[in-house]
Design an enzyme around this catalytic site. Sequence first.
Site, mmCIF file in Angstrom:
data_model
loop_
_atom_site.group_PDB
_atom_site.id
_atom_site.type_symbol
_atom_site.label_atom_id
_atom_site.label_comp_id
_atom_site.label_asym_id
_atom_site.label_seq_id
_atom_site.Cartn_x
_atom_site.Cartn_y
_atom_site.Cartn_z
ATOM 1 N N CYS A 106 0.871 -1.275 -0.094
ATOM 2 C CA CYS A 106 -0.112 0.030 -0.035
ATOM 3 C C CYS A 106 0.910 1.162 -0.149
ATOM 4 O O CYS A 106 1.876 1.246 0.608
ATOM 5 C CB CYS A 106 -0.876 0.092 1.230
ATOM 6 S SG CYS A 106 -2.176 -1.283 1.493
ATOM 7 N N ARG A 126 3.488 -0.056 -4.922
ATOM 8 C CA ARG A 126 3.309 -0.565 -3.597
ATOM 9 C C ARG A 126 2.010 -1.544 -3.661
ATOM 10 O O ARG A 126 1.748 -2.079 -2.608
ATOM 11 C CB ARG A 126 3.408 0.333 -2.635
ATOM 12 C CG ARG A 126 4.572 1.118 -2.668
ATOM 13 C CD ARG A 126 4.589 2.016 -1.611
ATOM 14 N NE ARG A 126 4.747 1.414 -0.338
ATOM 15 C CZ ARG A 126 5.639 0.978 0.424
ATOM 16 N NH1 ARG A 126 6.865 1.160 0.083
ATOM 17 N NH2 ARG A 126 5.489 0.421 1.794
ATOM 18 N N TRP A 165 -3.169 -2.362 -1.756
ATOM 19 C CA TRP A 165 -2.806 -3.990 -1.754
ATOM 20 C C TRP A 165 -3.684 -4.586 -0.861
ATOM 21 O O TRP A 165 -3.075 -4.670 0.316
ATOM 22 C CB TRP A 165 -1.160 -4.263 -1.760
ATOM 23 C CG TRP A 165 -0.883 -5.433 -2.170
ATOM 24 C CD1 TRP A 165 -0.606 -5.925 -3.744
ATOM 25 C CD2 TRP A 165 -0.624 -6.953 -1.717
ATOM 26 N NE1 TRP A 165 -0.430 -7.291 -3.543
ATOM 27 C CE2 TRP A 165 -0.401 -8.012 -2.284
ATOM 28 C CE3 TRP A 165 -0.864 -6.936 -0.148
ATOM 29 C CZ2 TRP A 165 -0.117 -9.124 -1.974
ATOM 30 C CZ3 TRP A 165 -0.721 -8.579 0.303
ATOM 31 C CH2 TRP A 165 -0.259 -9.314 -0.486
ATOM 32 N N ASN A 224 -1.101 1.368 6.058
ATOM 33 C CA ASN A 224 -0.553 0.553 5.316
ATOM 34 C C ASN A 224 0.141 -0.578 6.400
ATOM 35 O O ASN A 224 0.876 0.002 7.244
ATOM 36 C CB ASN A 224 0.528 1.204 4.743
ATOM 37 C CG ASN A 224 2.016 0.189 4.107
ATOM 38 O OD1 ASN A 224 3.079 0.750 4.020
ATOM 39 N ND2 ASN A 224 1.538 -0.969 3.901
ATOM 40 N N GLY A 225 -0.187 -1.750 6.247
ATOM 41 C CA GLY A 225 0.123 -2.648 7.360
ATOM 42 C C GLY A 225 -0.884 -3.529 7.684
ATOM 43 O O GLY A 225 -1.930 -3.532 6.919
ATOM 44 N N GLU A 257 15.239 -17.198 -11.513
ATOM 45 C CA GLU A 257 15.082 -16.034 -11.884
ATOM 46 C C GLU A 257 14.296 -15.845 -13.057
ATOM 47 O O GLU A 257 13.388 -14.986 -13.332
ATOM 48 C CB GLU A 257 16.385 -15.140 -11.721
ATOM 49 C CG GLU A 257 16.385 -13.718 -12.199
ATOM 50 C CD GLU A 257 15.204 -12.896 -10.985
ATOM 51 O OE1 GLU A 257 14.706 -13.473 -10.230
ATOM 52 O OE2 GLU A 257 14.845 -11.657 -11.254
ATOM 53 N N LYS A 278 10.615 -14.157 -13.587
ATOM 54 C CA LYS A 278 10.351 -12.911 -14.210
ATOM 55 C C LYS A 278 9.100 -13.421 -15.225
ATOM 56 O O LYS A 278 8.152 -12.470 -15.429
ATOM 57 C CB LYS A 278 11.380 -12.603 -15.225
ATOM 58 C CG LYS A 278 12.450 -11.771 -14.648
ATOM 59 C CD LYS A 278 12.297 -10.457 -14.012
ATOM 60 C CE LYS A 278 12.009 -10.281 -12.539
ATOM 61 N NZ LYS A 278 12.558 -10.469 -11.547
ATOM 62 N N GLU A 333 5.709 -13.569 -13.333
ATOM 63 C CA GLU A 333 5.326 -12.222 -12.930
ATOM 64 C C GLU A 333 4.611 -11.271 -13.847
ATOM 65 O O GLU A 333 3.826 -10.816 -13.792
ATOM 66 C CB GLU A 333 6.567 -11.440 -12.349
ATOM 67 C CG GLU A 333 7.098 -12.095 -10.917
ATOM 68 C CD GLU A 333 8.176 -11.285 -10.581
ATOM 69 O OE1 GLU A 333 8.251 -10.863 -9.344
ATOM 70 O OE2 GLU A 333 9.232 -11.174 -11.327
ATOM 71 N N HIS A 344 14.273 -35.930 -12.668
ATOM 72 C CA HIS A 344 13.443 -36.391 -11.462
ATOM 73 C C HIS A 344 12.130 -35.756 -11.325
ATOM 74 O O HIS A 344 11.637 -35.634 -10.398
ATOM 75 C CB HIS A 344 14.279 -36.141 -10.301
ATOM 76 C CG HIS A 344 15.830 -36.587 -10.123
ATOM 77 N ND1 HIS A 344 15.819 -38.088 -10.028
ATOM 78 C CD2 HIS A 344 16.887 -36.327 -10.202
ATOM 79 C CE1 HIS A 344 17.235 -38.173 -10.101
ATOM 80 N NE2 HIS A 344 17.579 -37.197 -10.432
ATOM 81 N N LYS A 398 5.495 -4.190 -5.165
ATOM 82 C CA LYS A 398 7.175 -4.146 -5.208
ATOM 83 C C LYS A 398 7.704 -4.437 -3.736
ATOM 84 O O LYS A 398 8.456 -4.717 -3.617
ATOM 85 C CB LYS A 398 7.625 -2.753 -5.741
ATOM 86 C CG LYS A 398 9.105 -2.846 -5.676
ATOM 87 C CD LYS A 398 9.338 -2.204 -7.198
ATOM 88 C CE LYS A 398 10.773 -2.376 -7.508
ATOM 89 N NZ LYS A 398 11.254 -3.602 -8.148
HETATM 90 C C1 G6P Z 1 8.426 -8.666 -4.145
HETATM 91 C C2 G6P Z 1 8.936 -7.790 -5.479
HETATM 92 C C3 G6P Z 1 10.134 -8.765 -5.905
HETATM 93 C C4 G6P Z 1 11.214 -8.762 -4.899
HETATM 94 C C5 G6P Z 1 10.744 -9.064 -3.568
HETATM 95 C C6 G6P Z 1 11.740 -8.640 -2.402
HETATM 96 O O1 G6P Z 1 7.842 -9.425 -4.447
HETATM 97 O O2 G6P Z 1 7.869 -8.071 -6.533
HETATM 98 O O3 G6P Z 1 10.760 -8.249 -7.049
HETATM 99 O O4 G6P Z 1 12.290 -9.267 -5.283
HETATM 100 O O5 G6P Z 1 9.519 -8.657 -3.135
HETATM 101 O O6 G6P Z 1 11.809 -7.509 -2.199
HETATM 102 P P1 G6P Z 1 13.194 -6.782 -1.831
HETATM 103 O O7 G6P Z 1 12.636 -5.275 -1.835
HETATM 104 O O8 G6P Z 1 13.340 -7.382 -0.300
HETATM 105 O O9 G6P Z 1 14.129 -7.107 -2.507
#
Ligand code: G6P
Length: 611
Positions: free
Chosen positions: A2, A27, A73, A99-100, A484, A488, A491, A507, A606
């Site tokens: 948020c 956020r 969020w 937020n929280g 990774e 990506k 996401e 496996h 994010k």
């Molecule tokens: C969220 C974001 C990711 C990020 C992760 C950890 O899931 O969408 O892109 O890698 O949080 O966030 P941080 O800010 O701790 O790297």
Amino acid sequence: MCGIVGYTGTKQAYPIIIKGLKRLEYRGYDSTGVALLNSGLKVFKKKGKVAELEETLVGEDLHGFAGIGHTRWATHGEPNDQNAHPHQSSSGKLAMIHNGIIENYASLKKELISKGYNFTSDTDSEVLLNFIEEIKTKNNCDLEEAIRIALKRVVGAYVILLIDEDNPGTIIAARKGSPLVIGIGKNEHFLGSDASPMLEYTKEVVYVNDYELAIVKPNELILKNLGNEILTPFVQKLDIELAAIEKGGFDYFMLKEIYEQPTTIFDCLRGRLDVENGTIQMAGVQDNLDKLINANRIIILACGTSWHAGLIAEYIFEELCRTSVEVEYASEFRYRNPIIIPGDVIIAISQSGETADTLVAIENAKEKGAFIFGIVNVVGSSIARTSHAGAYTHAGSEIGVASTKAFTAQLAVLTMVALKIAKEKNTISNERYRSCLNELNDVPVKVSKILESNDLIKSIAEKYKNFTNFLYLGRGYNFPIALEGALKLKEISYIHASGYPAAEMKHGPIALVDDSLPVVFIATKDSNIEKTISNMQEIKARKGKIISIITENDESAISVSNELIAVPAADEIVAPMLNVIPLQLLAYYIGIAKGCDVDKPRNLAKSVTVE
Ligand code: G6P
């Protein structure tokens, strides 16, 4: 998660709040709302993104010199108009954004219902607001006092901003566990989850700490602790420029950030890596060499993409420093009863520096006596401040929700830290050390070269956009890159993808292989390449479609691949920084081809400031 924004001053609050909310949409973007103090309190809120609320408000009276805004969020209650913030108290006089998570909201709600309160939303936030109002009425005290009393009973994490119809011009804010920045202007103050909403107005900011309460008026900022003692605000200068948070001609922040990587990696190395003299300058490492060299064990804590950087660091540290490394999801680590023994070093990796699980995990480890080294992108963030020492990644603001440039900067920092420790520990030969410094130094130029494959990758994306499952495989340093790459794609394009160590594919995942499964192999030339090629043969024999990331001029994977993307040759410890670039672009272009909003993928945020 948020995003929260507040303004009080001599300008119209609404345009400042809306612009600020757009910057904080990374956020969360389930719903949006604004509360303004004009003659009386007005609240406008709606399910959907900020632009959608803005459209519905055309023609409304949006005047007011103070206000608060929220981009949500969802945690408690689905995204809909009622659950959107700001919430109004039962009397209609107070408005609050949050937020929280208020963990004990259910018992507080029961208590309030028994006193006759009705609720219009399913949120924990509305409960807290009415709890504050109940205390204010019952104790006949002012809002500030009521907030202080309420927060002593609250379990959970919060940043709250409240305005009161009877006290126009004043915003009261409090924080525990979620970020809050206050910008200081001339006869005006700005509040935000980060500094982006205030960048064009002021460079002077105060980062509010946990258990602090701020009473914010146009000409006055009073900071107190929950014991009502006045604190002196620590004013810091921001060094972010507005251009850093704008798209700069790119369609999406994600593409801009992918393209920034030659610069961000260079910025990260600059002033630290000195190839000529064979040195690495990192004050956070230098000042704590004893602890780092003599570490019993390094435990890396992180989430998401940062966790993948941690996995690569495990390979690098073990190889170069001969230190035993464990990489843990912060969210799992914090709920175990982990054994921390003297001499353990924790490396926390986080782009935002605010991820709740990582933050609490390091706080727990700190209590148990561990030394905490933070690798963080956002300067002044909670994880940066909680760590004993650390190194910033200097990647600049990352706004696209899927992390790209922060990841490669994390790898650059981790590699430098490992090299510095290895050199001091004498676990690396001089020749290898020098060659690694050169390799690191060459990364930015090699990344630029890879970006030239943009059109090729775009055409591959177009060809494969309609497949519904992908497998990503790699060995050694390239296994975390497979994870990774798969993350990506998931996401950004909502296509299911799994990353696996190439050998482990036999496996289980091999059962999925047929001509409807694209398999992305990270098959660059390293010590395991022959083994990887054998795995490729196994996929090809079963008609899987192979997209390969290979080393330029290396022909070994050509005959087994359907598609080839070449990257420059590199030492395997820096190769992950190169090999991830085509995978970022592939995910981006598949997402675009499928019409997805790649900067704001559904359900994601994010900065994950809830558990
Ligand atoms: C969220 C974001 C990711 C990020 C992760 C950890 O899931 O969408 O892109 O890698 O949080 O966030 P941080 O800010 O701790 O790297």
